[in-house]
Design a protein around this motif. Sequence first.
Motif: not given
Length: 120
Positions: A28-32, A53, A73, A76, A99-101, A106
């Motif tokens: 996981i890079v980030s989660i929208n 987010s 956050n 997660n 999820i941005r991987t 995404i």
Amino acid sequence: QVQLVESGGGLVQPGGSLRLSCAASGNIVSINAMGWYRQAPGKQRELVAAITSAGSTNYADSMKGRFTISRDNAKNTVYLQMNSLKPEDTAVYYCNADIRTGIKTIVRYWGQGTQVTVSS
């Protein structure tokens, strides 16, 4: 790989409460946005609630005032606090997360579902 794991479902009496949790793990890079859907027997899957987010929320009309979606956050994790439960809330509840991987990747992931049964 990314995995969403739900917990907190079960059997509750009408008027009772439950809190569902859904934790995302993996690459996981980030989660929208994150959200909850539900599907009752013989019915289509429907939106319950969603949260961005930044914390902006959206609810289905029938859940407003009874359900609260929130997220941590740092962990997660998305939560669904369900109060004043009714028999018609009985369904399998699914969480999802955008999820941005990678830089340009995404993907919407889904949990396996957790059963919520409201019955006396």
